[in-house]
Design a protein around this motif. Structure first.
Motif, PDB file in Angstrom:
ATOM      1  N   PHE A 558       0.837  -1.201   0.000  1.00  0.00           N
ATOM      2  CA  PHE A 558       0.000   0.000   0.000  1.00  0.00           C
ATOM      3  C   PHE A 558       0.876   1.257   0.000  1.00  0.00           C
ATOM      4  CE2 PHE A 558      -2.089   3.376   2.462  1.00  0.00           C
ATOM      5  CZ  PHE A 558      -3.177   3.621   1.631  1.00  0.00           C
ATOM      6  N   ALA A 559       1.929   1.262   0.813  1.00  0.00           N
ATOM      7  CA  ALA A 559       2.808   2.433   0.887  1.00  0.00           C
ATOM      8  C   ALA A 559       3.612   2.617  -0.398  1.00  0.00           C
ATOM      9  CB  ALA A 559       3.764   2.291   2.075  1.00  0.00           C
ATOM     10  N   PHE A 560       3.788   1.566  -1.168  1.00  0.00           N
ATOM     11  CA  PHE A 560       4.588   1.583  -2.397  1.00  0.00           C
ATOM     12  C   PHE A 560       3.714   1.900  -3.620  1.00  0.00           C
ATOM     13  CE2 PHE A 560       7.762  -0.832  -5.178  1.00  0.00           C
ATOM     14  CZ  PHE A 560       8.742   0.144  -5.037  1.00  0.00           C
ATOM     15  N   GLU A 599      16.172  -1.957  -7.390  1.00  0.00           N
ATOM     16  CA  GLU A 599      17.025  -1.254  -6.432  1.00  0.00           C
ATOM     17  C   GLU A 599      16.214  -0.242  -5.622  1.00  0.00           C
ATOM     18  OE1 GLU A 599      21.175  -1.617  -9.023  1.00  0.00           O
ATOM     19  OE2 GLU A 599      20.179   0.333  -8.787  1.00  0.00           O
ATOM     20  N   SER A 600      15.280   0.448  -6.278  1.00  0.00           N
ATOM     21  CA  SER A 600      14.403   1.389  -5.573  1.00  0.00           C
ATOM     22  C   SER A 600      13.480   0.642  -4.609  1.00  0.00           C
ATOM     23  CB  SER A 600      13.582   2.183  -6.589  1.00  0.00           C
ATOM     24  OG  SER A 600      12.652   3.019  -5.953  1.00  0.00           O
ATOM     25  N   LEU A 601      13.008  -0.536  -5.014  1.00  0.00           N
ATOM     26  CA  LEU A 601      12.147  -1.349  -4.182  1.00  0.00           C
ATOM     27  C   LEU A 601      12.818  -1.700  -2.858  1.00  0.00           C
ATOM     28  CD1 LEU A 601       9.762  -3.433  -3.690  1.00  0.00           C
ATOM     29  CD2 LEU A 601      11.144  -5.060  -4.982  1.00  0.00           C
ATOM     30  N   PHE A 602      14.049  -2.194  -2.918  1.00  0.00           N
ATOM     31  CA  PHE A 602      14.738  -2.602  -1.687  1.00  0.00           C
ATOM     32  C   PHE A 602      15.213  -1.401  -0.863  1.00  0.00           C
ATOM     33  CE2 PHE A 602      14.648  -6.763  -3.541  1.00  0.00           C
ATOM     34  CZ  PHE A 602      14.601  -7.600  -2.427  1.00  0.00           C
ATOM     35  N   GLU A 603      15.443  -0.282  -1.505  1.00  0.00           N
ATOM     36  CA  GLU A 603      15.751   0.944  -0.766  1.00  0.00           C
ATOM     37  C   GLU A 603      14.587   1.296   0.166  1.00  0.00           C
ATOM     38  OE1 GLU A 603      18.039   4.122   0.422  1.00  0.00           O
ATOM     39  OE2 GLU A 603      18.668   2.794  -1.207  1.00  0.00           O
ATOM     40  N   LEU A 605      12.045  -0.890   0.975  1.00  0.00           N
ATOM     41  CA  LEU A 605      11.722  -2.047   1.810  1.00  0.00           C
ATOM     42  C   LEU A 605      12.605  -2.091   3.050  1.00  0.00           C
ATOM     43  CD1 LEU A 605       9.894  -4.585   1.886  1.00  0.00           C
ATOM     44  CD2 LEU A 605      11.719  -5.819   0.712  1.00  0.00           C
ATOM     45  N   ALA A 606      13.891  -1.743   2.905  1.00  0.00           N
ATOM     46  CA  ALA A 606      14.834  -1.830   4.019  1.00  0.00           C
ATOM     47  C   ALA A 606      14.514  -0.851   5.138  1.00  0.00           C
ATOM     48  CB  ALA A 606      16.254  -1.588   3.503  1.00  0.00           C
ATOM     49  N   SER A 607      13.905   0.281   4.796  1.00  0.00           N
ATOM     50  CA  SER A 607      13.623   1.310   5.811  1.00  0.00           C
ATOM     51  C   SER A 607      12.137   1.481   6.086  1.00  0.00           C
ATOM     52  CB  SER A 607      14.203   2.649   5.353  1.00  0.00           C
ATOM     53  OG  SER A 607      13.685   3.016   4.083  1.00  0.00           O
TER      54      SER A 607
END
Length: 943
Positions: A558-560, A599-603, A605-607
């Motif tokens: 939802f946030a993405f 790369e944007s996805l995991f950026e 997801l990590a935070s």
């Protein structure tokens, strides 16, 4: 005319296509008026064809509503003079790992099939006979009515069907649109002096004509060969009755039919605003409605959806425009709401945004982005897919040959027509339908005659319409258009790409990361597929941890939303599911674009830290629920939907925030990369993702292999284990049975061959002949630990009765195999062997997924996989009919002592479907057949 022959009166190769399309196209018209589009694609192994006929439910006789749909069933199921077997074409397609289906619309009926290329010519011959000389028998007509009735009951409780029923009830009396499109056993019946067979034959003779038919054929052969093949078949023998294309110049909604508010009860709360429009199909070059739809649906900040969600008034909003039939259309806005009390303010906001779109004017850059998005979609489209053939055959019915690929492409902008679309979205040109779980229908005066629900109709208050009109005229300055899409700015240059395919190799394997890679490049078709398994060893141990992970994934998606919206327009797909071992992520797209997205996805997801409650469990179809229940039965540890629903009711956002703070303490990343990306680029992407995770979580560690629990199969002692489940939470109108027989691993070749024969036979016998339900299918069922055959039947009968019918079907199946001709059996084996050879992929999808699972990726080196496929293929080809019958008697037959523990999942409906009289009649019919089956069993035991 570029050329002609005795059968072909028009031929043209002058067909517009986009710059990235390397397929070849030819349009031909036969002497009988049938128009055909030939598509030659060198990259396809599966061939497809679709026939569209300009006839639909609006042409139903008033005393036989649903007859167009019923006629479609009869064409699909009935035979022809050349191929008289019932379900013959569908059986032929399934036996070759293809399929044959059809659909009926308001003014168009389409028939579609797809088969491997090597049997395409025979399939086309069978297909042509469906239209040259269809056979309608009285017995089939009486049985197929039950199939239509079962199909009706399958969707009878769906909210969308009820809203369409209300829409029809609001339309003008006497207009064709008011007719009941699906039909059921009440509307399709024998009347005095006329049988059902006579009615459907008269309808077919009246409305089916070659000059109203358009055909699309997709194959991997050159165009000249395809045309010669088409000329040798009997498409030119389809009768031409020189019928005129019917157009409805009068809209079903006049001034007196608008301005209504309709209320009805439902399990969910939904509002639908409907605006009658012109038929905009003639503007296929500019697609004006698509421009408006995209802006209303846009979820980005400053738009309508974001504004309403920030107020927590809605869950979802979907705008859609459709041409209902030739001559009139409809623009709809469907909103899933949280509370009814905010509806008036919500409507004012909707019209305020529409007014804003009018004032800012048409933006050319938005139109260009829509065009770019469409071009990317064209690059990714699978030319052999059934939907592609269907789309082209339907388009050919409304546009000239030269423009058949332009329909929907929107390569020009027409500002005036876009404003025409917006002008239709007016509060004085609207009906509003409200379905709510808060609504009590005990005082509703109106009843729908077909779907049997109560509703209330009243005029919308003039003050309410005036408030919406004022809001549209005096729109506030809080609205804004979306930002430009970063994924559509730089279109990749693909002219230099040459065909390349490497072997699957492990290019990195350490404590944190495993990367499997295969480079596959196709000219003008750049495509990249990335699968990522985020392994979290704690999830398989504890239901609460699994539930927290599920909620975490729901919140993140939802946030993405904004990123996913931009990515989706650039044809980047994203799936994230919670599995028993962590998160599974699957993405597809173009090379550099997809790498940037990952790369944007995991950026993010990590935070990520959850801040709002957006978690929900989507409702499942009964046939999905029984598959989930089977997994819960087979495995020692598997969380069911009820387990998860119960646990989620106790968890809070704070609990998920605590989970988010510790989720990355222990993890491992597994990548599978296939497509137009080099080994070095793949390694760099994986390293960038890992560095992002470690930068955000510097104290994280990988795990030891023993920390990941193994999910083993449970040992089942009973000869038949019945699992009965009564659905209480979700409304269901049908019950469902899944019957599963496990077999040993060494019987894999026999199982594959049996599954192929069973797939077509189960549909013919259990669905068409016995009418146990509209949804019937079977398959070779594989999990990580077991394999076997599974049969699913969804319908209105008691599950215990259905189980007995499945056992009886297996006896019939054995007789079918025994009586199979040597040539037919050899053809089946060859078809299965070819399928095994052609379907070696990097990613092997598990066929028994839990509803919360996305397919796990099983990574194997290609050399060993090719060897395995070759061995399996060879084993199938060597299998004899005697060996298959011996395998059947040992592993499948009910009286065999070696048959494994059968699992029978019974999902019971919470709503009675069949009335006692109907149940009695159907039971008597099936008891007669059970006597015949028992007689066959005795014969087998005596042999």
């Amino acid at each position: 005319m570029e050329g002609a022959s005795e059968e072909v009166v028009l031929r043209t190769n002058s067909i517009w296509k986009n710059p990235f399309d390397d397929n070849q196209y030819r349009g031909i018209e036969l002497a009988n008026g049938l128009r055909a589009l030939l598509v030659s694609s060198s990259r396809t192994d599966m061939s497809a064809a679709a026939m569209s006929v300009k006839v639909g439910s609006l042409m139903d006789p008033i005393d036989y509503q649903g007859l167009a749909h019923f006629c479609e069933h009869m064409v699909v199921t009935g035979g022809s003079e050349k191929y008289p077997d019932e379900n013959g074409f569908k059986t032929f397609a399934k036996s070759n790992y293809g399929y044959f289906t059809a659909s009926t619309g308001s003014d168009m009926t389409s028939y579609i099939f797809e088969v491997p290329s090597e049997c395409f010519e025979e399939a086309l011959d069978r297909f042509s006979q469906c239209f040259v000389s269809p056979v309608f028998t009285e017995s089939l007509a009486e049985r197929e009515v039950k199939a239509v009735d079962s199909e009706f009951w399958e969707v009878a409780n769906k909210y969308d069907e009820k809203l369409v029923a209300v829409r029809k009830a609001l339309s003008k009396k006497g207009h064709d649109y008011r007719k009941f499109a699906c039909g059921n056993s009440k509307t399709l019946r024998t009347v005095p002096g006329r049988t059902l067979k006579q009615a459907v034959k008269t309808f077919h003779d009246t409305h089916y004509s070659a000059n109203l038919m358009t055909l699309c054929v997709i194959d991997n052969r050159p165009l000249d060969e395809m045309e010669e093949t088409l000329k040798t078949l009997d498409f030119h023998k389809i009768p031409n009755k020189n019928l005129k294309t019917k157009v409805w110049n009068e809209h079903p909604y006049g001034r007196d039919d608008l301005g209504f508010l309709v209320k009805l009860a439902g399990s969910s709360s939904v509002i639908r605003l409907e605006f009658p429009t012109d038929d905009f199909d003639q503007f296929y070059n500019s697609q004006p409605a698509e421009y408006v739809v995209q802006l209303i649906n846009c979820p980005l900040q400053g738009g309508l959806v974001a504004n309403l969600k920030e107020r927590n008034w809605i869950e979802q909003l979907v705008a859609h425009h459709t041409t209902i039939a030739r001559g009139f259309g409809l623009f709809s806005i469907t909103i899933t709401i949280n509370w009814l009390k905010h509806v008036p303010e919500m409507l004012e906001l909707i019209f305020s945004y529409i007014g804003h779109l009018k004032r800012v004017g048409v933006q050319e850059w938005i139109h260009k982005e829509i065009l770019s998005s469409r071009m990317l979609k064209e690059r990714h489209s699978k030319i052999s897919s059934d939907s592609r053939a269907e789309d082209l055959s339907e388009a050919l019915g409304t546009v000239p040959f030269e423009d058949v690929l332009k329909k929907g492409f929107a390569d020009s902008i027409d500002q005036g027509t876009i404003y025409r679309v917006l002008d239709h979205l007016d509060p004085y040109n609207m009906n509003c339908m409200v379905m709510s779980s808060e609504t009590d229908d005990s005082n509703f005066p109106l009843r729908d005659e077909h779907y049997d629900f109560m509703y209330k109709k009243s005029k919308i208050e003039e003050q309410g319409k005036e408030n919406c009109h004022v809001a549209m005229e005096k729109s506030s300055g809080t609205w804004s258009l979306p930002d430009r899409n970063p994924y559509l700015v730089d279109m990749p240059n693909v002219e230099h790409i040459e065909y390349l395919k490497t072997k699957v190799r492990t290019i990195r394997d350490d404590e944190f990361v495993n990367v499997r890679h295969q480079q596959k490049s196709c000219p003008k078709k750049p495509k990249l597929e990335i699968g990522i398994s985020v392994v979290l060893p704690s999830l398989c141990d504890d239901l609460q941890e699994f539930s927290l992970a599920y909620m975490f994934a729901q919140y993140f998606k939802f946030a993405f939303t904004e990123e996913l919206y931009h990515a989706g327009l650039a044809e980047i797909t994203f799936y994230m599911k919670t599995t028993m071992r962590g998160f599974t992520i699957h993405c597809t797209g173009l090379d550099r674009q997809l790498v940037h997205f990952v790369e944007s996805l995991f950026e993010k997801l990590a935070s990520f830290k959850p801040e709002c409650d957006e978690s929900c469990i989507q409702p499942l179809e009964p046939y999905d629920k029984v598959r989930m229940l089977l997994n819960c039965t087979l495995f020692e540890k598997h969380w069911s939907i009820d387990d998860l629903r119960h646990k989620l009711s106790y968890l809070t956002v704070t609990d998920v925030q605590d989970f988010a703070a510790r989720v990355w303490n222990v993890f491992r990343l597994e990548f599978a990369v296939e497509g137009n990306l080099t080994k070095e680029e793949s390694q760099k992407m994986a390293e960038n993702v890992l560095q992002t995770m470690q930068k955000k979580h510097p104290f994280s560690r990988s795990f030891r292999e023993e920390e990941v629990p193994r999910n083993r199969c449970a040992k089942i002692e009973e000869r038949i284990l019945r699992v009965e489940h009564v659905e209480k939470d979700d409304p269901m109108t049908q019950s469902c049975v899944l019957f599963y027989i496990p077999v040993e691993d060494e019987d894999s070749a026999n199982l594959k061959l049996l599954g192929n024969i069973m797939a077509s036979s189960s549909h013919t016998i259990l669905r068409t002949r016995e009418q146990l339900g509209y949804t019937v299918f079977s398959w070779k069922h594989i999990t990580c630990a077991t394999q076997g055959i599974a049969i699913v039947v969804q319908g209105g009968y008691n599950p215990h009765f259905v189980e007995r019918r499945i056992e009886a079907f297996l006896v019939t199946l054995r007789e079918k195999i025994k009586n199979m001709r040597k040539e037919e059996f050899a053809h089946r084996a060859k078809s299965v062997a070819s399928y095994i050879q052609a379907n070696g992929r990097l990613y092997v999808k598990d066929e028994t997924l839990l509803w919360t699972d996305f397919p796990e990726f099983h990574f194997s080196e290609e050399d060993s996989e090719e060897t395995k496929r070759e061995a399996k293929s060879s084993q199938v080809l060597k299998t004899t009919k005697r060996e298959l019958l011996t395998f059947f008697d040992r592993r499948i037959a009910a009286d065999s002592k070696e048959r494994g523990s059968v699992v029978s999942i019974h999902l019971r409906s919470n709503t009675p479907l069949l009335k006692d009289g109907e149940k009695k009649r159907r039971r008597e019919e099936n008891e007669k057949q059970e006597e015949w089956i028992e007689h066959k069993k005795q014969r087998f035991s005596e042999i």
